[in-house]
Design an enzyme around this catalytic site. Structure first.
Site, short mmCIF file in Angstrom:
data_model
loop_
_atom_site.label_atom_id
_atom_site.label_comp_id
_atom_site.label_asym_id
_atom_site.label_seq_id
_atom_site.Cartn_x
_atom_site.Cartn_y
_atom_site.Cartn_z
N ASP A 36 36.95 48.66 30.66
CA ASP A 36 36.70 48.17 32.52
C ASP A 36 37.18 49.67 33.48
O ASP A 36 38.03 50.45 32.39
CB ASP A 36 37.65 47.66 32.30
N LYS A 57 33.78 49.99 38.82
CA LYS A 57 33.46 50.94 39.87
C LYS A 57 33.64 52.21 39.94
O LYS A 57 33.57 52.83 41.27
CB LYS A 57 33.58 49.55 40.90
N MET A 169 46.29 41.48 42.18
CA MET A 169 44.84 41.78 43.16
C MET A 169 45.79 41.77 44.16
O MET A 169 44.84 41.01 45.05
CB MET A 169 44.15 41.07 42.15
N1 SAH Z 1 44.36 42.07 32.84
C1 SAH Z 1 45.34 43.31 33.68
C2 SAH Z 1 45.00 42.95 35.22
C3 SAH Z 1 43.94 42.82 35.67
S1 SAH Z 1 43.55 42.96 37.61
C4 SAH Z 1 46.68 42.63 32.93
O1 SAH Z 1 47.05 42.25 32.72
O2 SAH Z 1 47.13 44.35 33.83
C5 SAH Z 1 43.42 43.86 37.62
C6 SAH Z 1 44.37 44.31 38.65
O3 SAH Z 1 45.73 44.59 38.10
C7 SAH Z 1 44.74 44.94 40.10
O4 SAH Z 1 44.63 44.89 40.97
C8 SAH Z 1 46.59 44.99 39.98
O5 SAH Z 1 47.26 44.09 40.20
C9 SAH Z 1 46.85 45.06 38.53
N2 SAH Z 1 46.99 46.93 37.89
C10 SAH Z 1 46.53 46.85 36.74
N3 SAH Z 1 46.90 47.60 36.11
C11 SAH Z 1 48.06 47.91 36.78
C12 SAH Z 1 48.70 49.43 36.73
N4 SAH Z 1 48.90 50.32 36.40
N5 SAH Z 1 49.79 48.98 37.96
C13 SAH Z 1 49.79 48.12 38.82
N6 SAH Z 1 48.87 47.54 38.68
C14 SAH Z 1 47.85 47.35 37.66
#
Ligand code: SAH
Length: 264
Positions: A36, A57, A169
């Site tokens: 991803d 993307k 998000m």
């Molecule tokens: N499965 C992922 C979430 C995917 S949705 C998880 O468990 O973390 C994508 C969202 O995750 C982003 O919009 C943001 O809100 C958050 N996110 C993912 N990685 C991040 C990071 N390193 N720092 C802050 N927010 C993060």
């Protein structure tokens, strides 16, 4: 010969040290890794033997359609390849693990999920916020305002519930979220922490209060990926150099423990 299960693997928030041993092992055995866009490039160092397909993307191209990714997983699995679908954070937290596993199983391909540390937990910890804390909050809710059907969460119920809110998000919908929380009765003084690029060298964090949240985030240039923590515990945020926003943190501590401030 029955094919291997497809592994849906959580890559954690970015820092490779936050990978699980199981994720490292499965990555090391993979033939094909579909990674991803949120997966940090450093994680891919754990599968040098694998064919890596980026499905994101970021980097200018358009997001790979979900149906195409699913068909790719299926095709490689049916060829007898060891397939890893690598997701940021945890595959089961806003990671589509449920739908991908269901889709594969319907087509006779088994699926195994390897948990990862979800961004919300890592983001809070990385700036010293305990998401639950005796006497402050009895729980934590992971939530997103960004839904496919456009219907957001039940904000009044979340506010009434009184748990710490960890919002995913959230950057594009921040102003609306702030309005909804205030309209649902959450006090404007409620501490809010923004954590961008949690666990990476590029991590930034901002501490404010609900009434100023979207204005401060805009002035600061908040960008995705970011986590928002809303709740009394957000006031406990620390940097390695001490309290980041001493005024709001001390204010919140004072409301909780009137004697604490006198000791400072
Ligand atoms: N499965 C992922 C979430 C995917 S949705 C998880 O468990 O973390 C994508 C969202 O995750 C982003 O919009 C943001 O809100 C958050 N996110 C993912 N990685 C991040 C990071 N390193 N720092 C802050 N927010 C993060």
């Amino acid at each position: 010969m029955p094919h291997h299960p497809v592994f849906l693997v959580g890559a954690g928030p970015g820092d490779p040290e936050l990978l699980t041993l199981k994720a490292v092992r499965v990555l090391g055995e993979a033939d094909v890794v579909l990674a991803d866009d949120l997966v940090d490039a450093s994680i891919l160092g754990y599968c040098p033997q694998a064919r890596i397909i980026r499905t994101g993307k970021r980097g200018g191209c358009r997001s790979t359609p979900q149906a195409f990714i699913q068909r790719l997983m299926l095709r490689y699995a049916r060829q007898g390849k060891k397939v890893v679908r690598l997701k940021g954070g945890d595959p089961c937290i806003f990671g589509r693990a449920g739908e991908e596993a269901h889709w594969l199983r319907e087509r006779g391909v088994a699926c195994e999920v390897v948990n990862g540390i979800t961004a919300g937990l890592a983001a809070a910890t990385s700036c010293g916020i305990p998401l639950t804390m005796r006497g402050m909050t009895h729980g934590v809710t992971l939530v997103t305002a960004h839904t496919e059907d456009g219907r957001g969460p039940n904000w009044p119920a979340l506010v009434a519930g009184g748990t710490t809110l960890v919002i995913y998000m959230s950057v594009s919908t921040l102003a609306a979220t702030q309005r909804q929380l205030l309209a649902s009765g959450m006090p404007g003084g409620m501490p809010v922490a923004f954590i961008e690029n949690a666990s990476l060298a590029t991590q930034r964090q901002l501490h404010t209060r609900l009434a100023d949240a979207s204005r401060d985030a805009a002035a600061w240039g908040l960008r995705s990926p970011a986590i928002i923590v809303v709740g009394e515990v957000a006031a406990l945020a620390q940097s390695p150099h001490g309290l980041l926003d001493a005024s709001s943190a001390i204010g919140a501590l004072e409301r909780q423990e009137p004697t604490r401030r006198a000791n400072r």
